[in-house]
Write an enzyme that holds these catalytic residues in place. Structure first.
Site, PDB file in Angstrom:
ATOM      1  N   PHE A   1       0.864  -1.173   0.000  1.00 35.66           N
ATOM      2  CA  PHE A   1       0.000   0.000   0.000  1.00 35.66           C
ATOM      3  C   PHE A   1       0.904   1.229   0.000  1.00 35.66           C
ATOM      4  O   PHE A   1       1.887   1.281   0.756  1.00 35.66           O
ATOM      5  CB  PHE A   1      -0.894  -0.014   1.244  1.00 35.66           C
ATOM      6  CG  PHE A   1      -1.936   1.056   1.257  1.00 35.66           C
ATOM      7  CD1 PHE A   1      -3.067   0.946   0.474  1.00 35.66           C
ATOM      8  CD2 PHE A   1      -1.781   2.181   2.053  1.00 35.66           C
ATOM      9  CE1 PHE A   1      -4.039   1.939   0.478  1.00 35.66           C
ATOM     10  CE2 PHE A   1      -2.736   3.189   2.065  1.00 35.66           C
ATOM     11  CZ  PHE A   1      -3.869   3.060   1.273  1.00 35.66           C
TER      12      PHE A   1
ATOM     13  N   ASP B   1       2.771  -5.566   8.416  1.00 38.15           N
ATOM     14  CA  ASP B   1       1.546  -4.781   8.345  1.00 38.15           C
ATOM     15  C   ASP B   1       0.380  -5.769   8.263  1.00 38.15           C
ATOM     16  O   ASP B   1       0.270  -6.534   7.295  1.00 38.15           O
ATOM     17  CB  ASP B   1       1.586  -3.879   7.111  1.00 38.15           C
ATOM     18  CG  ASP B   1       0.370  -2.975   6.987  1.00 38.15           C
ATOM     19  OD1 ASP B   1      -0.722  -3.379   7.424  1.00 38.15           O
ATOM     20  OD2 ASP B   1       0.503  -1.880   6.410  1.00 38.15           O
TER      21      ASP B   1
ATOM     22  N   TYR C   1     -10.225  -0.561  11.525  1.00 38.25           N
ATOM     23  CA  TYR C   1     -11.510  -0.199  10.910  1.00 38.25           C
ATOM     24  C   TYR C   1     -11.927  -1.137   9.779  1.00 38.25           C
ATOM     25  O   TYR C   1     -12.983  -0.957   9.193  1.00 38.25           O
ATOM     26  CB  TYR C   1     -11.488   1.245  10.396  1.00 38.25           C
ATOM     27  CG  TYR C   1     -10.288   1.618   9.573  1.00 38.25           C
ATOM     28  CD1 TYR C   1     -10.179   1.263   8.243  1.00 38.25           C
ATOM     29  CD2 TYR C   1      -9.253   2.365  10.142  1.00 38.25           C
ATOM     30  CE1 TYR C   1      -9.077   1.615   7.497  1.00 38.25           C
ATOM     31  CE2 TYR C   1      -8.150   2.725   9.406  1.00 38.25           C
ATOM     32  CZ  TYR C   1      -8.063   2.362   8.077  1.00 38.25           C
ATOM     33  OH  TYR C   1      -6.957   2.714   7.342  1.00 38.25           O
ATOM     34  N   LYS C   2     -11.125  -2.161   9.496  1.00 38.82           N
ATOM     35  CA  LYS C   2     -11.496  -3.118   8.461  1.00 38.82           C
ATOM     36  C   LYS C   2     -12.201  -4.312   9.109  1.00 38.82           C
ATOM     37  O   LYS C   2     -13.340  -4.207   9.530  1.00 38.82           O
ATOM     38  CB  LYS C   2     -10.262  -3.530   7.663  1.00 38.82           C
ATOM     39  CG  LYS C   2      -9.560  -2.368   6.950  1.00 38.82           C
ATOM     40  CD  LYS C   2      -8.376  -2.842   6.136  1.00 38.82           C
ATOM     41  CE  LYS C   2      -7.528  -1.672   5.635  1.00 38.82           C
ATOM     42  NZ  LYS C   2      -8.243  -0.832   4.652  1.00 38.82           N
TER      43      LYS C   2
ATOM     44  N   ARG D   1     -12.589  -5.218  -6.220  1.00 38.36           N
ATOM     45  CA  ARG D   1     -12.237  -5.872  -4.954  1.00 38.36           C
ATOM     46  C   ARG D   1     -13.504  -6.218  -4.181  1.00 38.36           C
ATOM     47  O   ARG D   1     -14.396  -5.385  -4.024  1.00 38.36           O
ATOM     48  CB  ARG D   1     -11.367  -4.968  -4.078  1.00 38.36           C
ATOM     49  CG  ARG D   1      -9.972  -4.761  -4.527  1.00 38.36           C
ATOM     50  CD  ARG D   1      -9.091  -4.233  -3.402  1.00 38.36           C
ATOM     51  NE  ARG D   1      -9.772  -3.303  -2.519  1.00 38.36           N
ATOM     52  CZ  ARG D   1      -9.292  -2.887  -1.338  1.00 38.36           C
ATOM     53  NH1 ARG D   1      -8.146  -3.342  -0.898  1.00 38.36           N
ATOM     54  NH2 ARG D   1      -9.955  -2.030  -0.598  1.00 38.36           N
TER      55      ARG D   1
END
Length: 409
Positions: free
Chosen positions: A141, A210, A235-236, A384
């Site tokens: 990312f 990560d 938050y995922k 996705r």
């Protein structure tokens, strides 16, 4: 054909041991397959936030730092996350954003390795001999790459982007730290954390992982595999809410030597002593920096209640079943050649998302959302779909594939 897959989905949902958890989330008639970007709202959160605002802040005010447990929230909530990533208590602190924690971890890793020269020259070129190189996932990312480059400048290291497959061959006596993603954000590929961590250690370097796209979706095994440092968002798959604070893991035996590049009053051994010299707090607390974001922090604490009694192994089993079924339905429904999966078929290499390459992917995703199937689009041509086992069912999967087929036909 459509009816048979719908029947199969109904049968799978009927025996799904995690299916009852769906009722703990605020959901509507849409198929929500974007939990790998923002998890759904747990029903327990609004009431908790109202209590924090009205009673704890509104009535107790400053007393809440002690009486409501605000002061200990970062480590207390870290201990709630710990079993979800395979860590014992006392090694995770919740604070700041993922980006800030990546910075702490990478610079801290270089210092743990005795690397760098401490005098970055602005272009990332290494200093003297010794461990003066940081390896970073070339497919990461973007923010991780930006942060790693800044860490290299700060420490006087050379930054070397490599793919995870290239890491074993790229390691050497100059390697100080390696920053890798457990699951690739674009393709959903799961990287081999145990073997890569072992290779990094064999080279005398420090491993930083990560976990943004794996925590809450699959077993991680931080303690089991000897990971040095790890960071992740909440938050995922952990459903902590937009911008909820991230976390930093520091393996217990490394904590006395972990030297954070962002020392703050909250990470001081005597935070209210107000002394001019910094003395780091013991344990994972030295990963704290400033005043905790209490509103988001306690919303996250409430969100984590849905994990009570939930087995991560069961979550992983359902995740693989959901993604298998989605790929099966896509293969059966979608016209040949309309989409191509870029997510590995092998379970050992798959996270909890499926990425499909598709022409006009942006337009296709817009039409999917209009039809009540919510995923997301990544440039230039990737659809996705994230599968959160706590609230996604097999009926959702069948419907998503069927609507995709109708749009791409």
């Amino acid at each position: 054909m459509s009816e048979s897959y719908a029947e199969k989905a109904a049968a799978l949902d009927a025996v799904d041991e995690l299916g009852k958890l769906r009722a703990q989330f605020v959901l509507d008639d849409a198929v929500y397959l974007d939990g790998n970007s923002l998890g759904a709202l747990p029903r327990s959160v609004p009431g908790r936030v109202e209590d924090v605002v009205r009673r704890q802040w509104g009535s107790l005010r400053i007393r809440s730092w002690d009486e409501s447990g605000w002061w200990t929230a970062p480590e207390r909530i870290g201990d709630l996350i710990a079993p979800l990533v395979g860590a014992a208590a006392g090694q995770i602190v919740v604070s700041d954003s993922t980006s800030v924690n990546v910075f702490k971890a990478v610079v801290g890793a270089v210092r743990l390795a005795g690397g760098g020269d401490g005098h970055g020259d602005g272009d990332g070129e290494g200093g003297g001999g010794g461990r003066d190189e940081i390896l970073v996932d070339a497919t990461t990312f973007p923010t991780d790459g930006y942060i790693a480059a800044s860490a290299a400048r700060l420490t006087g290291c050379t930054l070397r982007p490599v793919t995870p497959d290239e890491v074993p061959g790229a390691l050497g006596p100059r390697t100080a730290a390696v920053l890798l993603n457990h699951v690739d954000y674009r393709t959903g590929r799961l990287h081999d954390l145990p073997s890569l961590t072992a290779a990094i250690h064999d080279a005398g370097a420090v491993a930083v992982w990560d976990l943004c796209h794996s925590a809450g979706a699959l077993p991680v095994g931080l303690d089991e595999h000897g990971v040095d440092l790890a960071v992740g968002c909440t938050y995922k798959y952990l459903n902590g809410g937009p911008g909820s604070p991230a976390y930093l893991y520091v393996r217990r035996d490394l904590q006395p030597r972990f030297d954070s590049p962002l020392p703050g009053w909250n990470s001081h051994a005597d935070p209210f002593g107000m002394t001019p010299d910094f003395t780091p707090a013991p344990g994972a607390l030295r990963g704290r920096v400033g005043t905790p974001d209490i509103l988001s922090m306690l919303a996250l604490e409430a969100a984590l209640e849905v994990w009570d009694g939930v087995s991560v192994a069961a979550v992983r089993a359902k995740s693989l079943a959901l993604t298998d079924f989605f790929l099966e339905c896509v293969s059966a429904y979608v016209p040949e050649g309309a989409v191509e999966s870029v997510t590995p078929a092998a379970h050992a290499e798959r996270g909890s998302q499926v990425a499909l390459r598709c022409s006009d992917a942006g337009g296709v995703m817009r039409r999917l959302i209009e039809r009540g199937v919510v995923g997301d689009f990544r440039e230039p041509d990737i659809l996705r779909f994230g599968f959160t086992p706590l609230y996604v069912g097999f009926g959702d999967v069948e419907r998503a594939a069927r609507v995709l087929a109708e749009i791409t036909s």
